[in-house]
Design an enzyme around this catalytic site. Structure first.
Site, PDB file in Angstrom:
ATOM      1  N   CYS A   2      -4.291  41.479  -2.174  1.00 60.86           N
ATOM      2  CA  CYS A   2      -2.944  41.369  -2.744  1.00 60.86           C
ATOM      3  C   CYS A   2      -1.881  41.434  -1.647  1.00 60.86           C
ATOM      4  O   CYS A   2      -2.134  41.892  -0.542  1.00 60.86           O
ATOM      5  CB  CYS A   2      -2.705  42.508  -3.732  1.00 60.86           C
ATOM      6  SG  CYS A   2      -3.978  42.674  -4.992  1.00 60.86           S
ATOM      7  N   ARG A  27      -3.214  34.965   1.754  1.00 64.61           N
ATOM      8  CA  ARG A  27      -4.096  36.110   1.594  1.00 64.61           C
ATOM      9  C   ARG A  27      -4.951  36.017   0.329  1.00 64.61           C
ATOM     10  O   ARG A  27      -5.917  36.736   0.182  1.00 64.61           O
ATOM     11  CB  ARG A  27      -3.257  37.397   1.555  1.00 64.61           C
ATOM     12  CG  ARG A  27      -2.484  37.632   2.830  1.00 64.61           C
ATOM     13  CD  ARG A  27      -1.382  38.646   2.628  1.00 64.61           C
ATOM     14  NE  ARG A  27      -1.891  39.984   2.430  1.00 64.61           N
ATOM     15  CZ  ARG A  27      -2.092  40.865   3.412  1.00 64.61           C
ATOM     16  NH1 ARG A  27      -1.875  40.520   4.647  1.00 64.61           N
ATOM     17  NH2 ARG A  27      -2.529  42.074   3.145  1.00 64.61           N
ATOM     18  N   TRP A  74      -4.484  40.039  -6.735  1.00 70.20           N
ATOM     19  CA  TRP A  74      -5.867  39.565  -6.782  1.00 70.20           C
ATOM     20  C   TRP A  74      -6.592  40.501  -7.737  1.00 70.20           C
ATOM     21  O   TRP A  74      -6.750  41.678  -7.463  1.00 70.20           O
ATOM     22  CB  TRP A  74      -6.485  39.614  -5.389  1.00 70.20           C
ATOM     23  CG  TRP A  74      -7.767  38.854  -5.244  1.00 70.20           C
ATOM     24  CD1 TRP A  74      -9.005  39.361  -5.008  1.00 70.20           C
ATOM     25  CD2 TRP A  74      -7.934  37.437  -5.301  1.00 70.20           C
ATOM     26  NE1 TRP A  74      -9.915  38.366  -4.927  1.00 70.20           N
ATOM     27  CE2 TRP A  74      -9.297  37.170  -5.100  1.00 70.20           C
ATOM     28  CE3 TRP A  74      -7.059  36.361  -5.516  1.00 70.20           C
ATOM     29  CZ2 TRP A  74      -9.818  35.877  -5.099  1.00 70.20           C
ATOM     30  CZ3 TRP A  74      -7.583  35.080  -5.513  1.00 70.20           C
ATOM     31  CH2 TRP A  74      -8.938  34.850  -5.316  1.00 70.20           C
ATOM     32  N   ASN A 103      -1.215  47.629  -3.796  1.00 70.16           N
ATOM     33  CA  ASN A 103      -2.460  47.077  -3.264  1.00 70.16           C
ATOM     34  C   ASN A 103      -3.469  48.213  -3.168  1.00 70.16           C
ATOM     35  O   ASN A 103      -3.115  49.316  -2.753  1.00 70.16           O
ATOM     36  CB  ASN A 103      -2.265  46.491  -1.862  1.00 70.16           C
ATOM     37  CG  ASN A 103      -1.455  45.225  -1.864  1.00 70.16           C
ATOM     38  OD1 ASN A 103      -1.116  44.692  -2.916  1.00 70.16           O
ATOM     39  ND2 ASN A 103      -1.131  44.736  -0.679  1.00 70.16           N
ATOM     40  N   GLY A 104      -4.721  47.923  -3.496  1.00 72.80           N
ATOM     41  CA  GLY A 104      -5.745  48.947  -3.405  1.00 72.80           C
ATOM     42  C   GLY A 104      -6.359  49.245  -4.756  1.00 72.80           C
ATOM     43  O   GLY A 104      -6.199  48.489  -5.724  1.00 72.80           O
ATOM     44  N   GLU A 484     -22.389  30.462  10.580  1.00 70.90           N
ATOM     45  CA  GLU A 484     -20.940  30.292  10.506  1.00 70.90           C
ATOM     46  C   GLU A 484     -20.570  28.907   9.991  1.00 70.90           C
ATOM     47  O   GLU A 484     -19.642  28.750   9.195  1.00 70.90           O
ATOM     48  CB  GLU A 484     -20.313  30.544  11.891  1.00 70.90           C
ATOM     49  CG  GLU A 484     -18.815  30.381  11.960  1.00 70.90           C
ATOM     50  CD  GLU A 484     -18.031  31.354  11.097  1.00 70.90           C
ATOM     51  OE1 GLU A 484     -16.816  31.152  10.949  1.00 70.90           O
ATOM     52  OE2 GLU A 484     -18.633  32.316  10.566  1.00 70.90           O
ATOM     53  N   LYS A 488     -18.395  28.275   6.572  1.00 72.40           N
ATOM     54  CA  LYS A 488     -17.151  27.499   6.530  1.00 72.40           C
ATOM     55  C   LYS A 488     -17.222  26.416   5.459  1.00 72.40           C
ATOM     56  O   LYS A 488     -16.266  26.186   4.726  1.00 72.40           O
ATOM     57  CB  LYS A 488     -16.878  26.862   7.898  1.00 72.40           C
ATOM     58  CG  LYS A 488     -16.429  27.832   8.951  1.00 72.40           C
ATOM     59  CD  LYS A 488     -15.050  28.381   8.642  1.00 72.40           C
ATOM     60  CE  LYS A 488     -14.835  29.754   9.222  1.00 72.40           C
ATOM     61  NZ  LYS A 488     -15.540  30.843   8.570  1.00 72.40           N
ATOM     62  N   GLU A 491     -16.937  28.060   2.018  1.00 67.80           N
ATOM     63  CA  GLU A 491     -15.650  28.683   1.740  1.00 67.80           C
ATOM     64  C   GLU A 491     -14.607  27.703   1.232  1.00 67.80           C
ATOM     65  O   GLU A 491     -13.847  28.024   0.311  1.00 67.80           O
ATOM     66  CB  GLU A 491     -15.109  29.363   3.013  1.00 67.80           C
ATOM     67  CG  GLU A 491     -15.770  30.668   3.367  1.00 67.80           C
ATOM     68  CD  GLU A 491     -15.173  31.271   4.621  1.00 67.80           C
ATOM     69  OE1 GLU A 491     -14.860  32.473   4.596  1.00 67.80           O
ATOM     70  OE2 GLU A 491     -15.017  30.545   5.628  1.00 67.80           O
ATOM     71  N   HIS A 507     -40.857  28.643   6.419  1.00 70.81           N
ATOM     72  CA  HIS A 507     -41.365  29.771   5.650  1.00 70.81           C
ATOM     73  C   HIS A 507     -40.717  29.827   4.259  1.00 70.81           C
ATOM     74  O   HIS A 507     -40.321  30.897   3.784  1.00 70.81           O
ATOM     75  CB  HIS A 507     -41.136  31.072   6.419  1.00 70.81           C
ATOM     76  CG  HIS A 507     -41.882  31.122   7.713  1.00 70.81           C
ATOM     77  ND1 HIS A 507     -43.173  31.589   7.815  1.00 70.81           N
ATOM     78  CD2 HIS A 507     -41.538  30.711   8.965  1.00 70.81           C
ATOM     79  CE1 HIS A 507     -43.586  31.490   9.063  1.00 70.81           C
ATOM     80  NE2 HIS A 507     -42.599  30.956   9.785  1.00 70.81           N
ATOM     81  N   LYS A 606      -7.819  36.559   2.451  1.00 75.17           N
ATOM     82  CA  LYS A 606      -7.904  36.569   3.908  1.00 75.17           C
ATOM     83  C   LYS A 606      -8.483  37.878   4.418  1.00 75.17           C
ATOM     84  O   LYS A 606      -9.286  37.896   5.344  1.00 75.17           O
ATOM     85  CB  LYS A 606      -6.515  36.334   4.506  1.00 75.17           C
ATOM     86  CG  LYS A 606      -6.487  36.315   6.039  1.00 75.17           C
ATOM     87  CD  LYS A 606      -7.321  35.194   6.602  1.00 75.17           C
ATOM     88  CE  LYS A 606      -7.273  35.160   8.110  1.00 75.17           C
ATOM     89  NZ  LYS A 606      -8.230  34.187   8.673  1.00 75.17           N
TER      90      LYS A 606
END
Length: 611
Positions: A2, A27, A74, A103-104, A484, A488, A491, A507, A606
């Site tokens: 948030c 964010r 969020w 926030n939190g 990575e 990407k 995402e 495997h 973010k």
């Protein structure tokens, strides 16, 4: 995560609040809201983007209010609804006109809510934040600062809050524990935000609130104290970047801008840290712990997401260059696993924001168990930076794109410098270190050359962009790069992608390969090149389409891959700094070609500051 923006001063607050929310959009959020004091408390909030909120605020276009708070939410407690969006008010019938943004997570909100219900309070949302707003209202006795202090003494969890009250129209109260919050100090005004990007347009002077701290702001002064009302002194400092650094400029997306900033960000990160004359790396932030690091028996690097992939590269580098037993670990698992932290253990927390909740908690756990606690972060004054015994800043500049790019290469570069720093104090000769530092200096120009191939990468990506399942494979130091690259792509394009060691494919995952499946290999010339070629043959025999990241001059790879993205030749230890660049561009172009919102991917934030 948030976003919080608050303002008190002499200018109309609404334009400043909305501008701040737009700067925090990167964010991640699902709803937004604002509250101002304009004769009385006025609250407006809505599900959706800030532009939706703006449309609802048209009636307040010329609002003269000079104090207000704003928020992007969020969802955690409660669904995505207008009622659950912030700001939240105290009791509408018997309240004091208090509005609060947060926030939190308030972990004990259920027991507080039960207490307030017994007191006759009526709630309109499902959130933990409304419970805190009501608690402040319940404890209000004509002094907003004291009411906030009293309420926070009853709270368990994480919070960054901003609070206003009809009965005190010239006071803004903010507080923080576990979630980032900073106060910009202007001329007769204060701008509060969870991120300096919402402050820098108005002032370059700011202070960060420590945990369990409350700040009372009026137009002409501020006071900082603990939640127990012990007055403390705030340390006002200069912000580390300028407004131009967070402007989009000629680029279509922040992610593309930040990919193309990497030559510069890598140069800045190295600046003043590579000393040919002295034959070593200079890392002033950890100098007083150099001997402890050189004598360490074990180094554990913790992170989440992209930062964890950098830690995985760091493990290879620390073992190869410093000959120290090294591990990488999910920060979220480290803190709950009863980890072994014995004498001679150093724990390195890696995080772009310096606010990642799991990484911060893992670092705190390591410190409690006696480890040397180091940090590698980008944001000066962040929670992890303050918690560590010592650390190294990335210095790559602000990163706005949710999908991290320049922070990853910055983290890998800093871990390479740290490995050389420790290795020189153990086994590495001066000549070896000087030679590798010379190779490091050449990396930015080599990255620039790769960036010039972006159109060719786009053309190749277009062939496969409709495929919904991809594999990314690499070996050795390039295995984390494969992870990575897959991350990407997931995402921002929402394509299902898996990264794994190339040998692991046989495997089990080889069963997934069918005709036309895109398989991306990091196949540069290194100690495992021949092995990777064998894995490529296995994919081709099953009809997979091979996309290879290969070393310039390797003509053979063209005979076994449908598409090749060439990168300049660099020492094996430094290859992730160049091999990741084509994968960043591949993911970016895939997302654009699929019509996705590159800078605001769904469900992502973010910085993850709550569990």
């Amino acid at each position: 995560m948030c976003g919080i923006v608050a303002y008190i001063g002499r200018k109309p607050s609404l334009p400043i609040l909305l501008e701040g929310l737009k700067r925090l959009e990167y964010r991640g959020y699902d709803s937004a809201g604002v509250a101002v004091l304009n004769g009385g408390l006025q609250v407006c909030k809505s599900v959706g983007r800030v532009r939706v909120l703006e449309e609802k605020l048209d009636a307040l276009e010329n609002c003269p209010a000079t104090i207000g708070i704003a928020h992007t939410r969020w969802a955690t407690h409660g669904g995505v609804t207008d009622a659950n969006a912030h700001p939240h008010r105290d009791d509408l019938k018997a309240g004091h006109g208090i509005a609060l943004i947060h926030n939190g997570i308030i972990e004990n909100y259920a027991s507080i809510k039960k207490y307030l219900l017994e007191k006759g309070h009526s709630f309109t949302s499902e959130t933990d934040t409304e419970v805190l707003a009501h608690l402040v209202g319940e404890l209000y006795r004509g002094d907003l600062e004291r009411a906030v202090q009293s309420a926070l003494r009853e709270v368990t969890g994480a919070y960054a809050i901003a609070v206003i009250c009809e009965e005190e129209p010239d006071t803004l109260v903010v507080a923080r524990k576990g979630s980032p919050l900073m106060v910009g100090v202007g001329n007769g005004e204060y701008v509060v935000a969870s991120d300096s990007s919402a402050i820098v347009a108005h002032t370059t002077q700011a202070f960060t609130l420590p945990d369990f701290t409350v700040a009372k702001l009026t137009r002409d002064s501020f006071r900082t104290s603990t939640i127990d009302d012990i007055e403390i002194t705030a340390e006002v400092r200069e912000l580390e970047f300028e407004l131009a650094e967070i402007e989009l400029g000629p680029y279509e997306h922040y992610m593309l801008k930040e990919i193309f900033e990497q030559p510069r960000s890598l140069r800045v990160s190295m600046q003043g840290r590579l000393d040919d004359r002295g034959g070593g790396v200079v890392l002033g932030g950890i100098a007083e712990h150099a001997r402890a690091l050189a004598n360490a028996k074990r180094i554990v690097m913790v992170g989440q997401g992209t930062a964890l992939h950098a830690c995985m590269v760091g493990k290879y580098l620390m073992e190869d260059l410093a000959k120290i037993a090294a591990e990488h670990d999910f920060a979220s698992e480290f803190r709950y696993r009863n980890p072994i932290v014995d004498f001679g253990t150093a724990v390195v927390a890696v995080s772009q924001s310096g606010e990642t909740a799991d990484t911060l908690a893992a670092l705190q756990e390591a410190k409690q168990r006696g480890a040397l606690a180091l940090g590698i972060v980008n944001v000066v004054g962040s929670s992890i930076a303050r918690e560590t015994d010592a650390g190294i800043y990335l210095r790559v500049g602000p990163e706005i794109g949710v999908a991290s790019t320049k922070a990853f290469t910055g983290q890998v570069l800093v871990l390479a410098m740290l490995s050389l720093y420790v290795g020189r104090r153990r086994y590495l000769s001066q000549e070896y270190v000087v030679n590798l530092m010379s190779e490091m200096r050449a990396i930015p120009d080599k990255v620039q050359r790769i960036l010039e191939t972006t159109e060719a990468i786009k053309t190749a990506t277009a062939k496969y962009v409709e495929r919904e399942n991809w594999l990314f494979l690499g070996r050795g130091v390039n295995y984390p790069v494969a992870l990575e690259g897959a991350l990407k792509l997931k995402e921002i394009s929402y394509i299902h992608a898996e990264g794994m060691p190339a040998a692991e494919m046989k495997h089990g995952p080889i069963a997934l390969i069918d005709k036309g499946m895109p398989v991306v290999f990091v196949a540069t010339k290194n100690s495992q090149y021949e092995k990777v070629l064998g894995n490529i043959a296995e994919v081709r025999s099953r009809g997979g389409h091979v996309i290879a990241v290969a070393t310039e001059g390797d003509e053979y790879i063209q005979s076994v891959a449908e598409d090749v993205f060439y990168v300049p030749d660099v020492p094996e230890q430094l290859q992730p700094l160049v091999t990741v660049i084509p994968l960043q561009l591949l993911a970016y172009h895939a997302a654009v070609l699929r019509g996705k919102d590159v800078d605001k991917p769904r469900n992502l934030a973010k910085s993850v500051t709550v569990e």
